[in-house]
Design a protein around this motif. Structure first.
Motif, PDB file in Angstrom:
ATOM      1  N   GLY A  59       0.825  -1.206   0.000  1.00 23.02           N
ATOM      2  CA  GLY A  59       0.000   0.000   0.000  1.00 23.02           C
ATOM      3  C   GLY A  59       0.859   1.256   0.000  1.00 23.02           C
ATOM      4  N   PHE A  60       0.295   2.358   0.503  1.00 23.97           N
ATOM      5  CA  PHE A  60       1.038   3.610   0.589  1.00 23.97           C
ATOM      6  C   PHE A  60       1.999   3.569   1.773  1.00 23.97           C
ATOM      7  CE2 PHE A  60      -2.626   5.045  -1.873  1.00 23.97           C
ATOM      8  CZ  PHE A  60      -2.028   5.891  -2.806  1.00 23.97           C
ATOM      9  N   GLN A  61       3.217   4.011   1.538  1.00 23.54           N
ATOM     10  CA  GLN A  61       4.231   4.100   2.587  1.00 23.54           C
ATOM     11  C   GLN A  61       4.894   5.466   2.502  1.00 23.54           C
ATOM     12  OE1 GLN A  61       4.769   1.622   4.881  1.00 23.54           O
ATOM     13  NE2 GLN A  61       3.103   0.474   3.914  1.00 23.54           N
ATOM     14  N   SER A  62       5.294   6.012   3.643  1.00 22.33           N
ATOM     15  CA  SER A  62       5.911   7.341   3.625  1.00 22.33           C
ATOM     16  C   SER A  62       7.047   7.418   4.633  1.00 22.33           C
ATOM     17  CB  SER A  62       4.877   8.432   3.929  1.00 22.33           C
ATOM     18  OG  SER A  62       4.445   8.358   5.271  1.00 22.33           O
ATOM     19  N   ALA A  63       7.967   8.334   4.376  1.00 20.84           N
ATOM     20  CA  ALA A  63       9.044   8.655   5.315  1.00 20.84           C
ATOM     21  C   ALA A  63       9.316  10.141   5.200  1.00 20.84           C
ATOM     22  CB  ALA A  63      10.300   7.851   4.998  1.00 20.84           C
ATOM     23  N   ARG A  64       9.383  10.822   6.334  1.00 18.82           N
ATOM     24  CA  ARG A  64       9.677  12.252   6.365  1.00 18.82           C
ATOM     25  C   ARG A  64      10.778  12.492   7.380  1.00 18.82           C
ATOM     26  NH1 ARG A  64       3.780  14.900   7.010  1.00 18.82           N
ATOM     27  NH2 ARG A  64       3.481  13.117   8.413  1.00 18.82           N
ATOM     28  N   ARG A  65      11.762  13.276   6.991  1.00 15.15           N
ATOM     29  CA  ARG A  65      12.927  13.467   7.831  1.00 15.15           C
ATOM     30  C   ARG A  65      13.412  14.912   7.757  1.00 15.15           C
ATOM     31  NH1 ARG A  65      11.456   8.907   8.572  1.00 15.15           N
ATOM     32  NH2 ARG A  65      12.716   6.990   8.747  1.00 15.15           N
ATOM     33  N   PHE A  66      14.019  15.385   8.852  1.00 12.62           N
ATOM     34  CA  PHE A  66      14.740  16.649   8.840  1.00 12.62           C
ATOM     35  C   PHE A  66      16.160  16.414   8.348  1.00 12.62           C
ATOM     36  CE2 PHE A  66      11.714  17.765  12.375  1.00 12.62           C
ATOM     37  CZ  PHE A  66      11.009  18.719  11.638  1.00 12.62           C
ATOM     38  N   GLY A  67      16.715  17.383   7.664  1.00 12.33           N
ATOM     39  CA  GLY A  67      18.102  17.313   7.246  1.00 12.33           C
ATOM     40  C   GLY A  67      18.270  17.059   5.762  1.00 12.33           C
TER      41      GLY A  67
END
Length: 489
Positions: A59-67
């Protein structure tokens, strides 16, 4: 918890693009392509990044990161959580709605689950009526999760009565004012849209036999080995699936006003804009500047790296030798660990150093892309004089920056812009340099390929930061008391 990298203490005297967007469909391991694309677009946003993908099983997968992308989306552990042949990504500075925000919830892409399936969206630009839209949506029951103006698009899509995601997006974007280049995705479709005036860039590329990519700039297509196909037209929506590109024009047609500062500074010099090499346009700016503002001197030096192509053009046209009188420390970035007060007081020397043997006893023409607050210009001038320069003459590769941008650029308030409060002669005295000249607005247009210069009745570009001529009314800012340019100005 991972800390967001501190803003570079000496980069506050440049205008900053706020976002870069990238999407790909029809490839194996889309996330790897997106990470490479975002790495190439890192100059457009260094605060944070995010990737959303879709896989038939996961399905839908996400990753959000600073930097930086290189620090956050190169880990195999992270990339394995983002399977699938389709995905979109985003790099950002803080948007207009979230100045100074450090919340991970403000990092794009944003995702929404609709009755016909999920969709993710990433947005470059700024919605100038976001405050009004947000009040309306909240009054009607919407619950916002971020402070970003871009989230308005997801809520407007949710309220649309259309039966598929592309049609809902059309509905939503017809309500939006301002500047936007959008990449979006469903389970099977990659979607790209530019606002009717085409203020922010968006290009289409071909990946291998059946894949396609959307990107803010062509340099990100190069890094993944994609072939540049064309620019998305102002006011155009493309929907890509199963190796097919469909084109729609859902907005009322109007004159395009592409951001001219993309040519001056924002875009990478190895990108192509409007069929023109960004590097060549910047070199030609230097040629025009040498014709408009000649000066007797010994050496033409750029403020690296943004002033380099214009300095090369200035030197070639003037016949004055070009030299690297200032050297940039390539390893001094926004991730520099919390400098002490003593180190901060060293100022710009942490980032730039004078090539003393080259500039001693010479009359220097220093070429930079812009003057915003003037603080960095003063520090660089002091460094040159301390190192023995006989004279310092500033030549600026853009007209005076007199007005804030409301279309996706991090610009100080007008009272912080040096050129909004001083004449060029007053700025010269304030900076304490031997001379100061900016390229004219007509010279800038000529360098960008408009031989006749700027037509005040129908300008080709958005040049509001120089002229105060805003192609889209900044509705929210006017409501807060911002005064548009008067005839007298």
């Amino acid at each position: 918890m991972r800390q967001m990298p501190p803003a570079h203490p000496f980069d506050d005297d440049k205008l900053k693009e706020e976002c870069g967007v990238f999407g790909v469909v029809g490839v194996a391991d889309a996330a790897n392509f997106i990470a490479l694309g975002l790495h190439a677009l890192q100059h457009r946003g260094q605060e944070a990044g995010g990737i959303v993908t879709h896989d038939a099983d996961a399905g839908f997968q996400s990753a959000r990161r600073f930097g930086y992308v290189r620090d956050t989306f190169t880990s195999q552990k992270v990339m394995e959580t983002l399977p699938g042949p389709i995905g979109i990504g985003h790099v950002r500075y803080s948007t207009a709605g979230s100045k100074g925000s450090t919340a991970i919830r403000d990092v794009q892409p944003f995702f929404g689950e609709f009755s016909m399936g999920g969709a993710a969206i990433a947005h470059n630009g700024n919605i100038t009526n976001a405050d009004a839209l947000k009040r309306e949506l909240i009054d009607r029951g919407s619950i916002f999760q971020s402070s970003s103006d871009s989230e308005c698009i997801i809520h407007l899509m949710a309220r649309s009565l259309q039966r598929n995601i592309p049609e809902r997006m059309k509905d939503a974007l017809r309500r939006v004012e301002g500047a936007f280049s959008v990449v979006a995705m469903t389970r099977t479709k990659l979607i790209g849209v530019r606002d009717p005036r085409g203020v922010r860039p968006l290009v289409l590329g071909k990946v291998g036999d059946g894949g396609y990519a959307l990107s803010s700039e062509t340099c990100a297509l190069d890094i993944i080995g994609a072939d540049f196909v064309r620019e998305i037209e102002p006011g155009e929506m493309v929907v890509i699936s199963e190796g097919k590109v469909e084109s729609f024009h859902p907005f009322e047609r109007t004159a395009s006003r592409f951001c001219i500062f993309e040519h001056v500074y924002f875009s990478r010099p190895d990108s192509i804009l409007e069929g023109r090499s960004v590097y060549e346009t910047r070199r030609q700016i230097g040629v025009e500047l040498a014709r408009e503002a000649p000066v007797d001197a010994d050496l033409v030096c750029p403020v690296p790296d943004s002033g380099t192509p214009a300095a090369i053009g200035f030197a070639h046209e003037s016949g004055i030798p070009y030299g690297m009188g200032i050297i940039r420390n390539q390893y001094m970035g926004r991730t520099f660990i919390e400098p002490s007060e003593q180190i901060r007081n060293m100022g710009v020397r942490l980032k730039l150093n004078v090539n003393r043997a080259l500039i001693k006893n010479k009359r220097i023409i220093l070429v930079d892309d812009s003057v915003v607050r003037g603080t960095t210009s003063q520090k660089i001038k002091d460094m040159l004089l301390d190192a023995g320069a006989a004279e310092v003459h500033f030549r600026i590769a853009s007209p005076p920056t007199m007005w804030p941008c409301f279309y996706g650029v991090d610009t100080p308030d007008r009272d912080k812009l040096l050129a909004a409060n001083m004449t060029v002669d007053e700025m010269c005295k304030h900076l304490d340099v031997d001379s100061l000249q900016f390229i004219s607005i007509d010279g800038l247009y000529r360098a960008a390929g408009v031989a006749s210069g700027r037509d005040a009745a129908a300008p080709r570009y958005c040049d509001a930061c120089f002229t105060g001529d805003y192609p889209v009314k900044p509705t929210d800012m006017i409501a807060k008391g911002f005064e548009l340019k008067t005839v007298a100005e």
